[in-house]
Design a protein around this motif. Structure first.
Motif, PDB file in Angstrom:
ATOM      1  N   LEU A 129       0.806  -1.207   0.000  1.00 58.34           N
ATOM      2  CA  LEU A 129       0.000   0.000   0.000  1.00 58.34           C
ATOM      3  C   LEU A 129       0.848   1.271   0.000  1.00 58.34           C
ATOM      4  O   LEU A 129       0.403   2.321  -0.452  1.00 58.34           O
ATOM      5  CB  LEU A 129      -0.897  -0.021   1.236  1.00 58.34           C
ATOM      6  CG  LEU A 129      -2.279   0.534   1.105  1.00 58.34           C
ATOM      7  CD1 LEU A 129      -3.012  -0.038  -0.096  1.00 58.34           C
ATOM      8  CD2 LEU A 129      -3.058   0.278   2.369  1.00 58.34           C
ATOM      9  N   SER A 130       2.077   1.177   0.458  1.00 59.67           N
ATOM     10  CA  SER A 130       2.924   2.363   0.604  1.00 59.67           C
ATOM     11  C   SER A 130       3.176   3.094  -0.718  1.00 59.67           C
ATOM     12  O   SER A 130       3.343   4.315  -0.729  1.00 59.67           O
ATOM     13  CB  SER A 130       4.249   2.002   1.272  1.00 59.67           C
ATOM     14  OG  SER A 130       5.014   1.156   0.448  1.00 59.67           O
ATOM     15  N   ALA A 131       3.173   2.398  -1.827  1.00 61.93           N
ATOM     16  CA  ALA A 131       3.367   3.051  -3.127  1.00 61.93           C
ATOM     17  C   ALA A 131       2.226   4.020  -3.427  1.00 61.93           C
ATOM     18  O   ALA A 131       2.427   5.064  -4.051  1.00 61.93           O
ATOM     19  CB  ALA A 131       3.465   2.011  -4.232  1.00 61.93           C
ATOM     20  N   TYR A 132       1.035   3.681  -2.965  1.00 60.55           N
ATOM     21  CA  TYR A 132      -0.129   4.545  -3.190  1.00 60.55           C
ATOM     22  C   TYR A 132      -0.204   5.676  -2.167  1.00 60.55           C
ATOM     23  O   TYR A 132      -0.912   6.656  -2.373  1.00 60.55           O
ATOM     24  CB  TYR A 132      -1.415   3.707  -3.164  1.00 60.55           C
ATOM     25  CG  TYR A 132      -1.380   2.645  -4.236  1.00 60.55           C
ATOM     26  CD1 TYR A 132      -1.681   2.959  -5.556  1.00 60.55           C
ATOM     27  CD2 TYR A 132      -0.988   1.348  -3.944  1.00 60.55           C
ATOM     28  CE1 TYR A 132      -1.613   2.002  -6.549  1.00 60.55           C
ATOM     29  CE2 TYR A 132      -0.919   0.382  -4.935  1.00 60.55           C
ATOM     30  CZ  TYR A 132      -1.230   0.723  -6.240  1.00 60.55           C
ATOM     31  OH  TYR A 132      -1.154  -0.227  -7.229  1.00 60.55           O
ATOM     32  N   MET A 133       0.527   5.551  -1.075  1.00 62.87           N
ATOM     33  CA  MET A 133       0.574   6.599  -0.058  1.00 62.87           C
ATOM     34  C   MET A 133       1.548   7.709  -0.455  1.00 62.87           C
ATOM     35  O   MET A 133       1.393   8.850  -0.039  1.00 62.87           O
ATOM     36  CB  MET A 133       1.016   6.002   1.280  1.00 62.87           C
ATOM     37  CG  MET A 133       0.071   4.991   1.858  1.00 62.87           C
ATOM     38  SD  MET A 133       0.799   4.295   3.366  1.00 62.87           S
ATOM     39  CE  MET A 133      -0.318   2.967   3.697  1.00 62.87           C
TER      40      MET A 133
END
Length: 99
Positions: free
Chosen positions: A61-65
């Protein structure tokens, strides 16, 4: 002559003593939600965010954050108005465009 996969195997096993130790400890999804909130991410439905992190994982999910982070990004603070829901929508939008 070594094939590329054999060379990789030899290289990685010979250099195993030179690895940087992994110092981050496991954090529960509940703790990660607390962390995200402390960094300024708005989370309306805490239980849904925890479930989302349990299913998807923080790392994925961190890539989208990333686009929601203030500059400098290394401070890990979120822009005003950034929410878990908007980050979740960005992931869903990306997934629907990849098919």
């Amino acid at each position: 002559m070594l094939k590329s996969c054999e060379a990789f195997f030899v290289y990685t096993h010979l250099n195993i003593v030179n690895l940087i130790p992994f110092t981050k400890r496991f954090e529960s999804s509940e703790n990660l939600v607390d962390l995200l909130e402390s960094r300024g991410l708005q989370i309306c439905d805490r239980n849904k965010a925890i479930q989302y992190l349990d299913n998807i994982g923080y790392y994925r999910l961190s890539a989208y954050m990333y686009p929601f982070l203030k500059m400098p990004k290394t401070a890990h603070l979120y822009k005003k108005g950034s929410s878990f829901k908007s980050m979740e929508q960005a992931k869903c939008h990306s997934a629907s465009n990849s098919h």
